[in-house]
Design a protein around this motif. Structure first.
Motif, short mmCIF file in Angstrom:
data_model
loop_
_atom_site.label_atom_id
_atom_site.label_comp_id
_atom_site.label_asym_id
_atom_site.label_seq_id
_atom_site.Cartn_x
_atom_site.Cartn_y
_atom_site.Cartn_z
N ARG A 1 0.81 -1.21 0.00
CA ARG A 1 0.00 0.00 0.00
C ARG A 1 0.85 1.26 0.00
NH1 ARG A 1 -5.35 -0.82 1.04
NH2 ARG A 1 -5.97 -2.87 1.80
N VAL A 2 2.08 1.18 0.54
CA VAL A 2 2.90 2.38 0.63
C VAL A 2 3.22 2.91 -0.75
CG1 VAL A 2 5.09 3.30 1.41
CG2 VAL A 2 3.83 1.70 2.85
N GLN A 3 3.78 2.02 -1.60
CA GLN A 3 4.12 2.48 -2.94
C GLN A 3 2.88 2.78 -3.74
OE1 GLN A 3 6.66 -0.03 -5.15
NE2 GLN A 3 6.79 1.34 -6.90
N ALA A 4 1.77 2.07 -3.45
CA ALA A 4 0.55 2.30 -4.21
C ALA A 4 0.07 3.72 -4.07
CB ALA A 4 -0.55 1.35 -3.74
N ARG A 5 0.41 4.39 -2.97
CA ARG A 5 -0.02 5.76 -2.78
C ARG A 5 0.99 6.77 -3.30
NH1 ARG A 5 -5.17 5.46 -2.81
NH2 ARG A 5 -5.97 3.96 -1.31
N GLY A 6 1.93 6.26 -4.13
CA GLY A 6 2.83 7.17 -4.81
C GLY A 6 4.18 7.34 -4.13
N GLN A 7 4.42 6.64 -2.99
CA GLN A 7 5.69 6.76 -2.31
C GLN A 7 6.66 5.74 -2.87
OE1 GLN A 7 5.24 6.82 1.92
NE2 GLN A 7 3.21 7.74 1.81
N SER A 8 7.93 6.00 -2.67
CA SER A 8 8.94 5.13 -3.26
C SER A 8 9.05 3.83 -2.49
CB SER A 8 10.30 5.86 -3.23
OG SER A 8 10.68 6.14 -1.90
N ASP B 1 -0.21 -9.30 -1.24
CA ASP B 1 -0.14 -7.94 -1.78
C ASP B 1 -1.41 -7.60 -2.56
OD1 ASP B 1 2.27 -7.41 -0.71
OD2 ASP B 1 3.43 -7.58 -2.56
N ASP B 2 -1.76 -6.34 -2.51
CA ASP B 2 -2.92 -5.86 -3.27
C ASP B 2 -2.57 -5.58 -4.72
OD1 ASP B 2 -4.64 -5.94 -1.11
OD2 ASP B 2 -4.23 -3.87 -0.50
N TYR B 3 -1.33 -5.14 -4.97
CA TYR B 3 -0.96 -4.66 -6.28
C TYR B 3 0.08 -5.58 -6.92
CZ TYR B 3 -3.12 -0.57 -4.21
OH TYR B 3 -4.00 0.26 -3.59
N PRO B 4 -0.19 -6.08 -8.13
CA PRO B 4 0.78 -6.94 -8.80
C PRO B 4 1.93 -6.13 -9.39
CG PRO B 4 -1.12 -6.60 -10.21
CD PRO B 4 -1.42 -5.89 -8.91
N ARG B 5 3.02 -6.82 -9.69
CA ARG B 5 4.14 -6.17 -10.37
C ARG B 5 3.85 -6.03 -11.86
NH1 ARG B 5 9.33 -6.59 -8.46
NH2 ARG B 5 9.91 -5.60 -10.44
N VAL B 6 3.39 -7.12 -12.46
CA VAL B 6 3.15 -7.16 -13.90
C VAL B 6 1.89 -7.99 -14.15
CG1 VAL B 6 4.06 -7.90 -16.15
CG2 VAL B 6 5.62 -7.02 -14.43
N VAL B 7 1.11 -7.59 -15.14
CA VAL B 7 -0.09 -8.33 -15.54
C VAL B 7 -0.05 -8.53 -17.05
CG1 VAL B 7 -2.60 -8.33 -15.67
CG2 VAL B 7 -1.46 -7.46 -13.63
N LEU B 8 -0.23 -9.78 -17.48
CA LEU B 8 -0.27 -10.12 -18.91
C LEU B 8 -1.68 -10.61 -19.24
CD1 LEU B 8 1.29 -10.56 -21.61
CD2 LEU B 8 1.69 -12.92 -20.84
N HIS B 9 -2.27 -10.05 -20.28
CA HIS B 9 -3.65 -10.40 -20.66
C HIS B 9 -3.73 -10.65 -22.15
CE1 HIS B 9 -7.98 -10.45 -20.93
NE2 HIS B 9 -7.98 -9.40 -21.73
N LEU B 10 -4.32 -11.78 -22.54
CA LEU B 10 -4.54 -12.12 -23.94
C LEU B 10 -5.85 -11.48 -24.38
CD1 LEU B 10 -3.73 -13.69 -26.49
CD2 LEU B 10 -4.97 -15.66 -25.57
N VAL B 11 -5.76 -10.44 -25.18
CA VAL B 11 -6.95 -9.70 -25.61
C VAL B 11 -7.71 -10.45 -26.69
CG1 VAL B 11 -7.78 -7.51 -26.56
CG2 VAL B 11 -5.80 -7.53 -25.03
N GLU B 12 -7.00 -10.95 -27.68
CA GLU B 12 -7.61 -11.68 -28.79
C GLU B 12 -6.74 -12.86 -29.15
OE1 GLU B 12 -8.45 -9.33 -32.20
OE2 GLU B 12 -9.49 -7.74 -31.10
N GLY B 13 -7.38 -13.84 -29.82
CA GLY B 13 -6.63 -14.97 -30.35
C GLY B 13 -6.56 -16.14 -29.40
N SER B 14 -5.78 -17.13 -29.80
CA SER B 14 -5.62 -18.37 -29.05
C SER B 14 -4.15 -18.57 -28.71
CB SER B 14 -6.13 -19.55 -29.88
OG SER B 14 -5.76 -20.78 -29.31
N LEU B 15 -3.91 -19.27 -27.61
CA LEU B 15 -2.53 -19.56 -27.22
C LEU B 15 -1.84 -20.46 -28.22
CD1 LEU B 15 -2.97 -20.15 -23.38
CD2 LEU B 15 -1.88 -18.19 -24.49
#
Length: 469
Positions: free
Chosen positions: A6-13, A184-198
């Motif tokens: 939550r600390v960094q989520a509020r804009g702090q380093s 943690d509430d906030y992930p580092r990275v999120v990958l999402h397949l918008v269209e298509g197949s794996l």
């Protein structure tokens, strides 16, 4: 909490993980796996940097997607097994195919229908984010999938209009998030397949959301093409996980009922077999000689024939099967499955329509509404986190104690509500008129506010300070 709490989520380093420190993510089971996530550069990523970053966790993503896809097929009734003889014909196999029904999906829908959000503490965020994104209609599928698979995601994306924010549901079947710590509430990275197949990289379109912004690219992740970048300047990854439980990895609500569901499929298959082959009397003949194959013998008429050794042909019929007993067994399995999921038996297909009292209905649904309360707590935390993210994009300070409000889906008659409103209104210090009108079945908060305003326009009513604010 990890370095991105939550600390960094509020804009702090917050300090980056030291070299060699493992990044912990949502695993496929109770254990946590380590990922050597490379240092994520600030600002837009190049195609090479995107490929290196995604490659560090893509194998784990495929494992999780495979697990969830298998679970979804079982929920849809498309992945069931039963014993079959080696020489089973197509008719036999067709009966088993028809025996699979999406009972677990029905249960998830019954629970999801009781978890509908109809308001938020901050009216600005509610109007410019939730309603502007059409979440009244989108939330149903998102909540239902969270109940079925255990979790799903809600992305918070900047809108071209600075006065609005886009909230977009992202299926867990096509989305993978990397967390520093499981809580943690906030992930580092999120990958999402918008269209298509794996399976077909040429048709793929991806969205990679980082702490800096949203990257869109096409094709396989190893050679990203058409890379586009849109910054969000939040300092954290604006994606909220909508979990159905508080486990390190949120668990499916309907998965524990899979063994009973398999019994339901077996019982349904038995019913199919019995009604196909045993519902009517089966004729038999013993002795006698075979007649001309072109002659159709009516075995229920008087026929006499002499066998090869002189024996007389005998005819008869087997008694038809008792379908009622098979149906009762199937009903028992379905009731058992619904009881595990805490879905009232009155919601099932075998519920008898009787004139029940209001107290009787409340008693039958008591477990169901207690279960809804358990579901609304973790689901609400995820939705509230997403709305706080939307507040950051709108430059609205949303307090940490801001909460969503859930629609009242309990069974209440208009007469009961009117009686309660009349009694509450007669108190020395009655509740606000908006609160009283909100007790009416089917009335949303907006309806209650509009009704109170209309009533005050006709006959002025004292308004408590809390409502004026």
């Amino acid at each position: 909490m990890g370095p991105l709490g939550r600390v960094q989520a509020r804009g702090q380093s917050a300090s980056r993980p030291s070299e060699g420190e493992g990044i912990r993510l949502m695993p496929t089971d109770a254990e946590l796996y380590d990922i050597d996530l490379p240092e994520v550069p600030e600002g837009a990523l190049t195609a090479v940097e995107i490929s290196t970053l995604v490659d560090s966790f893509f194998s784990k993503a495929r494992q999780e997607w495979a697990r969830l896809e298998t679970l979804q097929k079982k929920i849809d009734g498309k992945l069931t097994r039963t014993w079959m003889p080696a020489n089973a014909d197509m008719e036999y196999k067709d009966l088993f195919r028809k025996a699979s029904s999406p009972w677990l999906d029905f249960a998830a829908a019954a629970l999801g229908q009781g978890c509908r959000i109809d308001g938020f503490s901050d009216e600005v965020v509610w109007r410019q984010a939730w309603q502007a994104s059409g979440m009244d209609g989108r939330q149903g599928h998102l909540t239902r999938q969270s109940i079925s698979l255990g979790y799903s995601y809600l992305a918070v994306i900047p809108h071209r209009d600075p006065e609005k924010v886009l909230l977009r549901p992202m299926s867990a079947l096509k989305t993978f998030a990397v967390y520093d710590e499981p809580w943690d509430d906030y992930p580092r990275v999120v990958l999402h397949l918008v269209e298509g197949s794996l399976r077909d990289t040429k048709s793929q379109k991806w969205m990679l959301i980082t702490e800096e912004g949203v990257h869109r690219f096409s094709g396989g992740y190893k050679v990203p093409g058409d890379v586009e970048f849109a910054p969000h300047s939040l300092g954290y990854t604006p994606v909220a996980r909508i979990g159905a439980t508080y486990d390190d990895v949120p668990r499916s609500i309907v998965e524990p009922a899979l063994p009973v569901y398999n019994r339901v499929v077996d019982a349904t298959f038995t019913l199919q077999m019995v009604q196909r082959y045993g519902a009517f009397p089966q004729k038999w003949m013993a002795g006698g000689e075979a007649l001309d194959e072109n002659v159709r013998v009516a075995v229920d008429t008087l026929i006499q024939a002499v066998g090869v050794n002189g024996e007389t042909a005998r005819f008869g019929s087997f008694q038809p099967a008792d379908l009622d007993q098979v149906v009762k067994a199937l009903e028992a399995h379905i009731r058992h499955m619904l009881s595990i999921l805490q879905v009232p038996p009155t919601y099932g297909p075998f519920a008898a329509m009787v004139n029940m009292s209001a107290e009787g209905i409340a008693a039958a649904e008591a477990g169901y509404f207690r279960h809804l309360g358990d579901l609304q707590d973790p689901l609400g935390e995820g939705y509230e986190l997403a709305l706080r993210m939307a507040g950051d994009l709108l430059n609205v300070d949303v307090p940490d104690d801001a909460e969503v409000s859930w629609a009242d889906v309990s069974s209440r008659s208009l007469a009961q509500a009117a009686d309660a409103i009349q009694k509450l209104a007669s108190l020395p210090s009655p509740p606000p008129l908006e609160m009283l009108l909100g007790l009416l079945p089917g009335w949303k908060p907006a309806d209650a506010i509009a009704g109170a305003q209309s009533a005050r326009a006709i006959a002025p009513i004292d308004v408590p300070p809390a409502i004026e604010q």
